[in-house]
Every structure is written in structure tokens, then in C-alpha cells.
Scaffold this motif. Structure first.
Motif, PDB file in Angstrom:
ATOM      1  N   ASP A  25       3.373  -1.818  11.395  1.00 16.03           N
ATOM      2  CA  ASP A  25       4.549  -0.954  11.442  1.00 16.03           C
ATOM      3  C   ASP A  25       4.265   0.319  12.239  1.00 16.03           C
ATOM      4  OD1 ASP A  25       2.978   0.606   9.769  1.00 16.03           O
ATOM      5  OD2 ASP A  25       4.162   0.201   7.969  1.00 16.03           O
ATOM      6  N   ALA A  26       5.276   1.171  12.348  1.00 18.54           N
ATOM      7  CA  ALA A  26       5.158   2.386  13.154  1.00 18.54           C
ATOM      8  C   ALA A  26       4.061   3.305  12.632  1.00 18.54           C
ATOM      9  CB  ALA A  26       6.502   3.115  13.192  1.00 18.54           C
ATOM     10  N   ASP A  27       3.942   3.404  11.315  1.00 15.80           N
ATOM     11  CA  ASP A  27       2.921   4.292  10.749  1.00 15.80           C
ATOM     12  C   ASP A  27       1.520   3.832  11.116  1.00 15.80           C
ATOM     13  OD1 ASP A  27       4.839   5.881   9.606  1.00 15.80           O
ATOM     14  OD2 ASP A  27       4.718   4.934   7.622  1.00 15.80           O
ATOM     15  N   LEU A  28       1.281   2.526  11.042  1.00 12.85           N
ATOM     16  CA  LEU A  28      -0.039   2.004  11.410  1.00 12.85           C
ATOM     17  C   LEU A  28      -0.332   2.254  12.883  1.00 12.85           C
ATOM     18  CD1 LEU A  28      -2.630   0.436  10.860  1.00 12.85           C
ATOM     19  CD2 LEU A  28      -1.347  -1.684  11.235  1.00 12.85           C
ATOM     20  N   MET A  29       0.661   1.996  13.741  1.00 12.89           N
ATOM     21  CA  MET A  29       0.462   2.192  15.178  1.00 12.89           C
ATOM     22  C   MET A  29       0.170   3.656  15.487  1.00 12.89           C
ATOM     23  SD  MET A  29       3.345  -0.392  16.737  1.00 12.89           S
ATOM     24  CE  MET A  29       2.747  -0.303  18.409  1.00 12.89           C
ATOM     25  N   GLN A  30       0.888   4.556  14.839  1.00 14.09           N
ATOM     26  CA  GLN A  30       0.648   5.981  15.087  1.00 14.09           C
ATOM     27  C   GLN A  30      -0.727   6.395  14.570  1.00 14.09           C
ATOM     28  OE1 GLN A  30       3.924   8.422  15.109  1.00 14.09           O
ATOM     29  NE2 GLN A  30       2.830  10.348  14.823  1.00 14.09           N
ATOM     30  N   GLN A  31      -1.126   5.849  13.442  1.00 16.35           N
ATOM     31  CA  GLN A  31      -2.444   6.179  12.909  1.00 16.35           C
ATOM     32  C   GLN A  31      -3.547   5.727  13.865  1.00 16.35           C
ATOM     33  OE1 GLN A  31      -3.285   4.382   9.121  1.00 16.35           O
ATOM     34  NE2 GLN A  31      -5.298   5.336   8.928  1.00 16.35           N
ATOM     35  N   VAL A  32      -3.399   4.529  14.437  1.00 16.46           N
ATOM     36  CA  VAL A  32      -4.410   4.024  15.364  1.00 16.46           C
ATOM     37  C   VAL A  32      -4.490   4.907  16.604  1.00 16.46           C
ATOM     38  CG1 VAL A  32      -5.035   2.100  16.887  1.00 16.46           C
ATOM     39  CG2 VAL A  32      -4.274   1.642  14.551  1.00 16.46           C
ATOM     40  N   THR A  33      -3.335   5.300  17.159  1.00 18.18           N
ATOM     41  CA  THR A  33      -3.381   6.133  18.361  1.00 18.18           C
ATOM     42  C   THR A  33      -3.957   7.516  18.061  1.00 18.18           C
ATOM     43  OG1 THR A  33      -1.069   6.803  18.018  1.00 18.18           O
ATOM     44  CG2 THR A  33      -1.465   4.941  19.486  1.00 18.18           C
ATOM     45  N   GLU A  34      -3.663   8.056  16.899  1.00 18.08           N
ATOM     46  CA  GLU A  34      -4.216   9.366  16.554  1.00 18.08           C
ATOM     47  C   GLU A  34      -5.734   9.293  16.363  1.00 18.08           C
ATOM     48  OE1 GLU A  34      -1.975  10.674  13.196  1.00 18.08           O
ATOM     49  OE2 GLU A  34      -0.207  11.209  14.405  1.00 18.08           O
TER      50      GLU A  34
END
Length: 558
Positions: A25-34
Motif C-alpha cells: 500500500d501507499a504507506d509501505l511504499m512511502q516508508q521504503v522510499t524514506e
């Protein structure tokens, strides 16, 4: 980066519809990029200057990388970064290709020389996964997928640059089913180093009965060390003294009866290798985006601190000095590069999304559309954005004045490091020829017209969109009514397509940028001010190149 991925391209919604990514989901994707950003900032970026100034060293066939490079790479693979998009069955994490793309954009911006080491891993992984025997996969696939072992792509020979069909490296069958490789390869990035315990070389060579030309090439795998610990007869003769990328060893590699295994079928080496090269071309396009971002960040920060003379229109009094970011000449440079960077991200991230759609979408028609996008957008991304990394990086150096020409500020390194991206993984001229001759004119421009129609359908109704739509229609008309008939006519100049290719690719790049900025503008809403200056810069100072390129093609066609 996250704004473009999540809101402009709506990546989470698209990717969650694919079976492997239902829980991404979006939260996982954002966590990976951060977390990607943290690793790159804290571990890789601080090594950039030493990588350039100290560089790699060579002695008695061995290469030592700059201080900190080995430790950073060991941390990189042990933390799982190389395996983001690899299959979990192969030791990977099974995440979307877009997250890997964003990671490599950051890495290229932070330390291009260091990033050359893992840059070929994904392509080597795909090549081994899809073409190697089960025995080779058992030994090498997970080691390459995880990045525990690095890989090379050994194509170029001293007499054969872009024309791989001239390659002379020989592969002689051995009694045990392997092949003895003999020959010399040049310009081999990471051919020898101390970053990993082993190096997997993928080598194009010619069997004894092979026909001349590219159809006679086969692909072989030879490691630095075999399973029993013995070292292969693969020798690094020297490393090149280069304009940039001093932290990356560019090696001359000699193969002296080196036992190797064939990968794929005899005579189908280029087919297997192109899996690797196509993956590499997306990453090289991202190098262009990342390096231009790096140059822009340095120039923008300097422009916000440096004061020089009165800027027109600011109301400053005689004798006062304004920040140089207030001077129109500097704003034009900075905003135009910003226009390239953000449009490049839209094109690159969409390409990564489409790659996953090709692999995982249930609908064959949707996979075909994704294939079309990747085939046509990848050469444009590689050529246009690596060209802009160099020319735009040079423009950003101009913001510094004389300070940009000295080493202290770091901008001159970006200009030097970026130059080679216009050459490797297929020169930009070859990208243009591939786009026009092989992928556009070969089917009467049907695929390219289909792409233009798709892009046009996504445009809005603003004056901005109307101008981009007009350009798309003009390009389509030129292709259908003038280019295709001229090239297919009896007695046509066989070189005509080659004369047109560079201008055609640049025109398509302008169209893709126009579509990308239309998407950004349609998404920004209340955040419009953040994007207004680069959007306006695109229309005023980048988009007019479209008219110039169209005029050049019209004159060439006569």
C-alpha cells in the motif's frame, strides 16, 4: 518524488491491482522510499568526494576501491537494498520496480561512481533468471539477486564499440560441457574490485562454427572464483584513466582459456544480453534525472545565499545586492532544469510501473499497451535525460560563476561524471536510431501513433494542454504523411531515417514532457505555486525546442 509516484501517477492503486503487490500500500511504499533516502544520505553520499579525488587504485591485476566504498557496499547488500524488486523465491523482497527505480535515482544523485557497482545487478539477475540453466541458477541466481556477488556485462572489444557483431572473443567447447573463453573486453565497469567476494561475468563470445555478425554471438557466464575456490583465468590488465567516475573501475579484461558456461541457446546471446541492457537503460535514464537533480540542488542552494548587484524588478536601491536567485538569468536556468527533472520522474516512474504490468497484469491487451510504452519511452528517457544531465548540469555550474569551475563546490564533478551516461548502454545516437527505424518506421508508425493517441487522451482542456495536443497532432501528421512514405518510397535514400533520428527522439521527448507536465498541473490543486515556476519554464524555454526539431525534420524531408 512521492508526490509524483503517489498522486500524479497513482502508483499504489495501479500496483495493488497486480497479484504480487496486493499488500503493497501507499504507506509501505512511502516508508521504503524514506528509508532509501536515509541510507543514501547517511552511508553513500559522504563517500562521493573521496571517490572522485582518491579514486580506485590498480596493482598487479587487483583493484582497490576508495576508502569506505567496500564497507558501504557490504551494508547495502546485507540491508537488502539490491533485492527490492527481485522474486522472493530468489532471495528478493518482491516489491514494485518503481521503488527500485527511485532508490537508484537517489544513489546516482548522491554518488554516481559508487552506484556503478550495483547498477548492473538487476539486469544480470533478469538475464540469469530467464536464460540460464537450472544448474547455473542454483549457484548464481540468489547471489546476484541479493547483491552478495556483483556482476559485469562484457560486450565491447577494442575494435568493436557499438557494432557488437564484430566481436571476436572465442568460446571453444571443452570435454566437460563448458567452454574455454579467449579474448579481450574493454570498458568493463566493475570488472575487478574488492567490494564482494566474487564477480559474475556475463560475456558475449563466438562459437567455432558461428556465422559472422551479431547472429553468431552466444552468451557465457564465468565467475571470478569457481565453487571450489579456484580463481578463473580472467585477468584485469589495467583500468582506464577517465574524465569522471573515478570511484568506479573501468577495466580491460582478458580471458585466457577461462572455463565458462553457456547462458541460453547458441547464437542467441544478444537476445539474452538485451534483457540485461534494457533493464540497464531505464537505470541510465534515472542516472540522468538523479544527476540533474544533484546539480540543481547545489545551484539552487548557492543561488539562495550568494548576493550580487541589483536584480531588475525587485525594487532594490542603487548599491544594494540581491540574491542571485532573484536575477532572471539565474531563475531561467534553475526553473528550466526543474522542468526537466520533474517531467523525467513522471516518465521514468511510469516506465517502472509499466514493467510490472508487463510481468503481472492478467489482461493481455493491457500488457501489450505496457510493452508499447516501455519500448518507445525507454530510449527517449535514456537519451534525452542523460543529455540533459550534462548540458543542464553545465548550466547549473554557470549559476556559481567562477566558483563552479573549482572543485570546492562539487558541481564540476557532476558535469564530469554525467558525461559518460550519454555513451554507455547504447549511445544516445543509437537510442534515436532504435526509436525511429526499429520501433516507429518498421510498423508504419502504428505503435508510436498509438502512444500519441493515448497521451492525447489524458490531456486536459487548458491552454497549456491545447498547445501540447497541437504538438502531438503535428508530430503524428509528419510521421504518417511524410516520414513513412519518404522512407518506404522506391529509390529512397537508405540513410534518410538516420538523418532524422536525433531530431525525432528530441521531438518525442518534448511531447512526453508536455504530457508529464499536464499530469502534474492537473494534480497539484492547492499546491500549484510549488509547481508554477517550472511549469511556466517548460512552456517558455523547453517546449519551443519542439518547433525547432519539427522544422529540422521538415527540411531534411524536403
Amino acid at each position: 518524488m512521492n508526490f509524483i509516484l503517489h498522486r500524479v501517477l497513482k502508483a499504489p492503486e495501479q500496483l495493488q491491482a497486480l497479484a504480487p503487490f496486493g499488500e503493497v500500500d501507499a504507506d509501505l511504499m512511502q516508508q521504503v522510499t524514506e528509508e532509501s533516502g536515509k541510507f543514501v544520505t547517511e552511508v553513500v553520499a559522504p563517500l562521493n568526494r573521496d571517490g572522485d579525488e582518491i579514486g580506485v587504485s590498480f596493482k598487479d591485476g587487483s583493484v582497490t576501491t576508495p576508502p569506505g566504498f567496500k564497507q558501504a557496499y557490504q551494508s547495502f547488500w546485507q540491508s537488502g537494498w539490491p533485492s527490492l524488486a527481485c522474486d522472493p523465491d530468489d532471495g528478493g523482497q518482491g516489491l514494485p520496480a518503481a521503488l527500485e527505480a527511485m532508490l537508484y535515482e537517489m544513489l546516482s544523485a548522491a554518488n554516481h561512481g559508487w552506484t556503478m557497482a550495483p547498477g548492473l545487478l538487476h539486469g544480470a539477475y533478469e538475464c540469469i533468471k530467464h536464460h540460464a540453466s537450472n544448474e547455473l541458477k542454483a549457484t548464481y541466481l540468489d547471489k546476484v539477486a541479493t547483491g552478495e556477488w556483483l556482476a559485469t556485462m562484457c560486450l565491447t572489444e577494442p575494435h568493436a564499440g557499438s557494432d557488437l557483431g564484430l566481436a571476436r572473443t572465442k568460446a571453444t567447447p571443452m570435454a566437460d560441457g563448458r567452454y574455454a573463453l579467449n579474448g579481450t573486453k574493454i570498458f568493463i565497469s566493475g570488472g575487478e574490485h574488492d567490494l564482494t567476494d566474487n564477480i559474475v561475468h556475463l560475456v558475449l563470445a563466438r562459437l567455432p562454427d558461428a556465422p559472422p555478425g551479431p547472429k553468431g554471438l552466444s552468451l557465457f557466464l564465468v565467475p571470478k572464483f569457481y565453487e571450489d575456490g579456484t580463481r578463473s583465468a580472467v585477468v584485469c590488465e589495467r583500468i582506464e584513466e577517465k574524465m569522471g567516475l573515478h570511484g568506479s573501475p573501468t577495466c580491460v579484461m582478458r580471458f585466457d582459456d577461462a572455463p565458462a558456461w553457456i547462458v541460453g541457446e547458441p547464437g542467441k546471446g544478444l537476445n539474452a544480453m538485451f534483457v540485461m541492457m534494457n533493464a540497464a537503460r531505464l537505470h541510465v535514464g534515472l542516472q540522468g534525472v538523479g544527476l540533474l537533480e544533484s546539480a540543481w540542488q547545489k545551484a539552487e542552494a548557492y543561488a539562495r545565499e550568494r548576493r550580487q548587484m541589483r536584480a531588475p524588478g525587485t525594487g532594490s536601491k542603487a548599491g544594494e545586492a540581491d540574491l542571485i536567485e532573484q536575477h532572471p538569468a539565474m531563475r531561467r536556468i534553475l526553473d528550466a532544469q526543474r522542468a526537466w527533472i520533474d517531467a523525467g520522474r513522471v516518465v521514468a516512474y511510469r516506465t517502472a510501473i509499466e514493467l510490472d504490468i508487463i510481468k503481472h497484469h492478467a489482461d493481455a491487451d493491457r500488457r501489450a499497451v505496457a510493452n508499447r510504452w516501455c519500448a518507445l519511452a525507454t530510449p527517449v528517457l535514456k537519451a534525452a535525460w542523460t543529455d540533459q544531465a550534462f548540458t543542464g548540469g553545465s548550466a547549473c555550474l554557470q549559476v556559481f560563476g567562477g566558483h563552479g569551475y573549482v572543485r570546492e563546490w562539487g558541481i564540476e564533478q557532476v558535469v564530469r561524471d554525467s558525461r559518460v551516461a550519454m555513451i554507455y548502454e547504447g549511445t544516445n545516437e543509437i537510442q534515436a536510431i532504435d526509436l525511429l527505424l526499429r520501433k516507429t518506421l518498421s510498423d508504419g508508425a502504428a505503435a508510436m501513433q498509438g502512444l500519441l493517441d493515448e497521451l492525447e487522451s489524458e490531456l486536459g482542456s487548458s491552454e497549456f494542454d491545447a498547445e501540447i495536443r497541437s504538438g502531438m497532432e503535428r508530430l503524428g501528421l509528419l510521421m504518417r504523411e511524410r516520414m513513412v512514405p519518404a522512407v518506404q518510397a522506391d529509390g529512397a535514400d537508405p540513410a534518410l531515417g538516420n538523418w532524422l533520428a536525433d531530431d525525432f527522439l528530441r521531438a518525442v521527448a518534448m511531447v512526453l514532457m508536455g504530457w508529464a507536465w499536464s499530469r502534474i498541473r492537473a494534480t497539484t490543486g492547492a499546491e500549484q505555486q510549488r509547481w508554477a515556476q517550472p511549469s511556466g519554464a517548460f512552456l517558455r524555454w523547453v517546449w519551443p525546442e519542439f518547433d525547432m526539431r519539427m522544422s529540422m525534420m521538415e527540411r531534411t524531408l524536403g
